[in-house]
Scaffold this motif. Structure first.
Motif, mmCIF file in Angstrom:
data_model
loop_
_atom_site.group_PDB
_atom_site.id
_atom_site.type_symbol
_atom_site.label_atom_id
_atom_site.label_comp_id
_atom_site.label_asym_id
_atom_site.label_seq_id
_atom_site.Cartn_x
_atom_site.Cartn_y
_atom_site.Cartn_z
ATOM 1 N N PRO A 160 -5.466 15.217 5.608
ATOM 2 C CA PRO A 160 -4.909 14.258 6.564
ATOM 3 C C PRO A 160 -5.894 13.143 6.842
ATOM 4 N N PRO A 161 -5.418 11.923 7.157
ATOM 5 C CA PRO A 161 -6.355 10.849 7.470
ATOM 6 C C PRO A 161 -7.011 11.093 8.817
ATOM 7 N N PRO A 162 -8.234 10.556 8.999
ATOM 8 C CA PRO A 162 -8.849 10.671 10.313
ATOM 9 C C PRO A 162 -7.950 10.080 11.387
ATOM 10 N N SER A 163 -8.089 10.601 12.589
ATOM 11 C CA SER A 163 -7.196 10.218 13.676
ATOM 12 C C SER A 163 -7.406 8.812 14.162
ATOM 13 N N GLY A 164 -8.596 8.244 13.871
ATOM 14 C CA GLY A 164 -8.871 6.884 14.349
ATOM 15 C C GLY A 164 -9.369 6.853 15.782
ATOM 16 N N GLY A 165 -9.498 7.992 16.422
ATOM 17 C CA GLY A 165 -10.083 8.039 17.762
ATOM 18 C C GLY A 165 -9.369 7.137 18.739
ATOM 19 N N ILE B 111 -9.175 4.884 0.632
ATOM 20 C CA ILE B 111 -9.355 3.774 1.571
ATOM 21 C C ILE B 111 -8.005 3.258 2.071
ATOM 22 N N ASN B 112 -7.033 3.165 1.174
ATOM 23 C CA ASN B 112 -5.701 2.728 1.590
ATOM 24 C C ASN B 112 -5.112 3.684 2.625
ATOM 25 N N ALA B 113 -5.295 4.991 2.391
ATOM 26 C CA ALA B 113 -4.768 5.974 3.336
ATOM 27 C C ALA B 113 -5.469 5.869 4.686
ATOM 28 N N LEU B 114 -6.769 5.602 4.681
ATOM 29 C CA LEU B 114 -7.490 5.426 5.938
ATOM 30 C C LEU B 114 -6.950 4.226 6.710
ATOM 31 N N ALA B 115 -6.711 3.122 5.997
ATOM 32 C CA ALA B 115 -6.166 1.937 6.658
ATOM 33 C C ALA B 115 -4.783 2.214 7.225
ATOM 34 N N GLU B 116 -3.951 2.953 6.474
ATOM 35 C CA GLU B 116 -2.630 3.306 6.973
ATOM 36 C C GLU B 116 -2.734 4.192 8.219
ATOM 37 N N GLY B 117 -3.831 4.956 8.325
ATOM 38 C CA GLY B 117 -4.054 5.801 9.495
ATOM 39 C C GLY B 117 -4.691 5.076 10.660
ATOM 40 N N GLY B 118 -4.921 3.756 10.546
ATOM 41 C CA GLY B 118 -5.437 2.966 11.656
ATOM 42 C C GLY B 118 -6.905 2.630 11.585
ATOM 43 N N ARG C 46 0.832 -1.207 0.000
ATOM 44 C CA ARG C 46 0.000 0.000 0.000
ATOM 45 C C ARG C 46 0.862 1.251 0.000
ATOM 46 N N ALA C 47 1.924 1.230 0.775
ATOM 47 C CA ALA C 47 2.822 2.384 0.808
ATOM 48 C C ALA C 47 3.523 2.554 -0.534
ATOM 49 N N LEU C 48 3.925 1.428 -1.155
ATOM 50 C CA LEU C 48 4.595 1.509 -2.456
ATOM 51 C C LEU C 48 3.648 2.046 -3.519
ATOM 52 N N GLN C 49 2.390 1.590 -3.485
ATOM 53 C CA GLN C 49 1.439 2.109 -4.464
ATOM 54 C C GLN C 49 1.233 3.606 -4.301
ATOM 55 N N ALA C 50 1.129 4.061 -3.063
ATOM 56 C CA ALA C 50 0.882 5.480 -2.816
ATOM 57 C C ALA C 50 2.010 6.343 -3.369
ATOM 58 N N VAL C 51 3.270 5.920 -3.137
ATOM 59 C CA VAL C 51 4.390 6.746 -3.595
ATOM 60 C C VAL C 51 4.554 6.649 -5.110
ATOM 61 N N LEU C 52 4.298 5.467 -5.693
ATOM 62 C CA LEU C 52 4.406 5.331 -7.142
ATOM 63 C C LEU C 52 3.323 6.120 -7.861
#
Length: 596
Positions: free
Chosen positions: A334-339, A521-528, A260-266
């Motif tokens: 920014p991604p949501p904080s995830g509470g 969605i990928n960014a949300l998952a990376e944010g927890g 997911r991180a590789l896809q985001a940067v590519l």
């Protein structure tokens, strides 16, 4: 597997040279004070006895064109001919040569399967003497013979699709129009429909115009017409489009970098047209003239690119990027904080979950666990029990038996508290169509208990992050489907939930909107944020960290996409896709049931 025996069906008349000719076709609509050009100066021809695919993103004009050909809308400019007959001047004659299956199948859900067939036979003037043989062949072809007394409204999506096609074929046409017939149905039903279409074309000699949102289906067509924003941007054989992408498609790996991180940067790297997660790799399409050696994603070392065969989808996305003049959007920021999502405990725990409706068991003793920050896919054929499971997990439907815990809350005791931790995006657009974008955002902010400055902050975030500000005063039902999707996701995220439920969120959405959606969605998952998703796009299953495949209320298999594909590998299928793996599991289960 469907079997065909259509010898008794009357064959359509021998087709003329050109089933469909479009010359300068233009159609405009007025919405409020705006005039929208749905189709502008479209010129095209289709070939006889072939499947012509009508391909284009949401709002491209596909349905408008279908309705114009069927004589259900009138042209503003231009000319449409069906087998040499002008649709504008001889609409009734043309309607006698075609059959049209709209997106929602055109069924009467309070009538049985047999009553729907009878009604369409009456409407099409089919003589009583001819009906018995036609019914027998159609019911056999679609596999609906055992279900003639069932109400259409109680059929699964795939069965409705096949009944809609049977009703459309009650009078065999010379030109068959199918408007996105496979949207929202499972891969098994999609393949069965294509078997029927192939049979009609190869054996019955029909010409078919078929629109679709699934780009892999474009490769099954004999020829394609590509529409974008009402303009024809390409036509020809699918292979010709694919071949133009030779040497531009690769699999990318980088040691120590999660996919997911590789896809985001590519995605944000210069020279990259497209980047998609595919198994444990990222599938990369480079800009024309860019070489692998020049790809230098920031912060990534050891990037390895290996060539892969191009796909039709690569070219389609390439053309849309060129038309839009824009690169993929960066990840949600920014991604949501995830509470409270700081602990590493399980986010969702399901143990022996059962749901019965009277004597019918919709969900049958299933168990699984979803880890925090995981994207978890729930797949299955239509009627497998996915949506029922979803509704129980959201606290919208009580379980008959078993245990359900969401974010530590027992849903059988504290459903209201658990719902406060959840965001939910329904399969169909479920916001308030009469309200504006801004009014919907205010309503959901209030519903989630946001007040004062916090409410304003989140509404401003949604308008900015989802680029909805230009549409703030627009009535939500008038939005293009991609923007409806953005608004629905923005409302689901208004209260920064710990867990997000997505029920077939990209059904009918164009490829660019799907890519943008999954970047978020990928960014949300990376944010927890924990994400539970159902989808009929098997390539989207590749984004999931873990998958469960269901059939008839039971779990057939669990694992990663790579593990499930590996299990489906054979000498006949050395490199199976996720769709191949899904269909193999469903067929194996059906075979075991028949043996039992």
């Amino acid at each position: 597997m469907l079997m065909f025996a259509m010898a008794n069906m009357p064959a359509p008349p021998e087709p003329a040279a050109t089933p469909l000719r479009l010359a300068g076709v233009t159609k405009r609509f007025r919405i409020a004070k705006r005039e929208i050009t749905a189709l502008g100066d479209v010129h095209a021809e289709t070939s006889p006895g072939l499947v012509t695919g009508l391909i284009g993103p949401d709002g491209a004009g596909k349905t408008t064109l279908m309705r114009l050909v069927a004589g259900l809308l009138s042209l503003d400019e231009g000319r449409i001919e069906v087998f040499g007959t002008d649709v504008s001047t001889e609409a009734l004659k043309v309607q006698g040569m075609i059959s049209y299956m709209p997106q929602r199948f055109g069924l009467y859900e309070d009538l049985t399967v047999q009553e729907n067939l009878d009604l369409y036979a009456d409407l099409n003037g089919v003589p009583q003497a001819d009906r018995s043989a036609s019914y027998t062949e159609l019911l056999h072809m679609t596999g609906l013979a055992p279900f003639t007394s069932r109400l259409a409204g109680r059929l699964s999506g795939g069965m409705k699709q096949k009944l809609g096609l049977a009703c459309t074929l009650i009078r065999p046409p010379r030109l068959l129009l199918l408007d996105e017939p496979t949207v929202g149905v499972d891969p098994v039903s999609r393949r069965e429909l294509w078997q029927i279409v192939d049979h009609l074309v190869r054996q019955a000699g029909m010409s078919v115009l078929l629109s679709t949102a699934y780009l892999d289906e474009a490769e099954r067509c004999d020829e394609v017409l590509l529409l974008h924003e009402g303009q024809l941007i390409g036509s020809g054989q699918p292979e010709a489009f694919t071949q133009t992408m030779a040497g531009r498609s690769f699999h990318a790996h980088a040691p120590g970098v999660p996919k997911r991180a590789l896809q985001a940067v590519l995605t944000a790297t210069p020279g990259v047209t497209d980047a998609l997660i595919q198994g444990e790799a990222v599938r990369l399409v480079l800009d024309e003239g860019t070489t692998p050696e020049t790809i230098q994603p920031p912060g990534v070392s050891g990037l390895a690119l290996s060539p892969v065969a191009p796909r039709f989808e690569d070219r389609f996305v390439d053309l849309l990027r060129a038309q839009n003049g824009a690169k993929p959007r960066a990840a949600l920021s920014p991604p949501p904080s995830g509470g409270s999502s700081t602990a590493m405990r399980a986010a969702i725990e399901v143990a022996h979950l059962t749901k019965r409706f009277g004597a019918f068991t919709a969900v049958d003793d299933i168990s699984f666990t979803v880890k925090r920050g995981e994207i978890f896919g729930l797949l299955g054929a239509n009627g497998a029990g996915k949506s029922t499971t979803f509704r129980m997990l959201c606290g919208l439907l009580p379980a008959t038996g078993g245990q359900l815990k969401v974010d530590g809350y027992d849903l059988r005791r504290a459903a209201a508290a658990a719902r406060g931790r959840l965001g939910y995006m329904a399969q169909k657009f479920s916001l308030y169509g009469d309200l504006s974008v801004l009014q919907n955002l205010h309503f959901f902010a209030a519903a989630y208990g946001l007040r004062g400055a916090r409410r304003n902050e989140r509404i401003n975030w949604a308008l900015s992050e989802f680029e909805l500000a230009p549409f703030a005063d627009a009535t939500s039902r008038d939005l293009p489907l991609g923007f409806k999707q953005r608004l629905a996701l923005a409302c689901a995220l208004m209260h920064e939930p710990d867990i997000l439920f997505l029920d077939e969120p990209t059904s009918g959405v164009d490829p660019l909107a799907r890519r943008e959606f999954w970047q978020r969605i990928n960014a949300l998952a990376e944010g927890g944020v924990t994400v539970l998703v159902t989808t009929h796009f098997m390539d989207e299953a590749e984004y999931c960290d873990h998958l469960v495949i269901m059939a008839q209320g039971r779990i057939l298999a669990t694992g990663t996409s790579e593990a499930l594909k590996h299990a489906a590998r054979s000498s006949a299928l050395p490199d199976p896709t996720m769709e191949d793996a899904f269909i193999a599991l469903i067929h194996a289960d059906s075979g075991q049931e028949q043996a039992a």
